[in-house]
Design an enzyme around this catalytic site. Sequence first.
Site, mmCIF file in Angstrom:
data_model
loop_
_atom_site.group_PDB
_atom_site.id
_atom_site.type_symbol
_atom_site.label_atom_id
_atom_site.label_comp_id
_atom_site.label_asym_id
_atom_site.label_seq_id
_atom_site.Cartn_x
_atom_site.Cartn_y
_atom_site.Cartn_z
ATOM 1 N N HIS A 101 0.713 -1.165 0.046
ATOM 2 C CA HIS A 101 0.167 0.033 -0.046
ATOM 3 C C HIS A 101 0.818 1.279 -0.148
ATOM 4 O O HIS A 101 1.831 1.107 0.654
ATOM 5 C CB HIS A 101 -0.969 -0.285 1.240
ATOM 6 C CG HIS A 101 -1.892 1.393 1.427
ATOM 7 N ND1 HIS A 101 -2.612 1.906 0.437
ATOM 8 C CD2 HIS A 101 -1.879 2.006 2.351
ATOM 9 C CE1 HIS A 101 -2.882 2.859 0.853
ATOM 10 N NE2 HIS A 101 -2.532 3.214 2.122
ATOM 11 N N HIS A 166 -7.835 7.709 -1.813
ATOM 12 C CA HIS A 166 -6.838 7.235 -0.796
ATOM 13 C C HIS A 166 -5.575 6.994 -1.343
ATOM 14 O O HIS A 166 -4.695 7.729 -1.127
ATOM 15 C CB HIS A 166 -7.452 6.026 -0.277
ATOM 16 C CG HIS A 166 -6.913 5.496 0.610
ATOM 17 N ND1 HIS A 166 -7.174 4.241 1.542
ATOM 18 C CD2 HIS A 166 -5.481 5.833 1.260
ATOM 19 C CE1 HIS A 166 -6.402 4.061 2.560
ATOM 20 N NE2 HIS A 166 -5.289 5.033 2.451
HETATM 21 ZN ZN LIG Z 1 -3.331 4.581 3.137
#
Ligand SMILES: [Zn+2]
Length: 230
Positions: A101, A166
């Site tokens: 991520h 995001h």
């Molecule tokens: Zn994040």
Amino acid sequence: MNAEVTRQIGELRETVARLHAELTRYNLVAWTSGNVSARVPGQDLMVIKPSGVSYDDLTAATMVVCDLDGVLVEGDFAPSSDTAAHAYVYRAMPEVGGVVHTHSSYATAWAACGESIPCHLTAQADEFGGEIPIGPFALIGGDDIGKGIVATLAGHRSPAVLMRNHGVFTIGRDARAAVKAAVMCEDVARTAHLAHTLGQPVPMAQADIDALYDRYQNVYGQQPVAPAGS
Ligand SMILES: [Zn+2]
């Protein structure tokens, strides 16, 4: 834990710690954001980055081990705040051995606009097999991010998803493959952005995208050398 699992975890601690250096090398992360995890093969366990530890201080010893519900099993630090999302992906996608991520700038700009990255480049066809898809908005905590990742990537060629508002989540057969997808996603997002500022990118034929993807996934790279006389 038997000796073999302990040995595997030791190796994965080294690998996952080392792969975090690739996130800084390629400018994919700021401060302590971003994380890499690896599934412990054959076990309901993963090795993941600790929460809030500086990249300079990430070592094999600071990595933590969690079960696939995100519960800490071994380690001196709290696990990454994104642990629940990683755990959900491992539970839902047994073929996945690594998850990454990041909030890498260009890819996350596409996520901020709620837009998939259309495939206008051979390098994108190679690695992603088409567009890099946009996933839903989801708040951190609980399974919502994980559900959004899996719902978008299941049945999709792309190992990367842009989670709306995001950032990027990538998957791979192992952690290194997931890191490579994160690096390539940012590279493609940057070029796609530049192309859109220059003019109208030229579409590629689906048959060409399919041929490039097939070659890169199945033929490209070092192939085993056939024994003499075969
Ligand atoms: Zn994040």
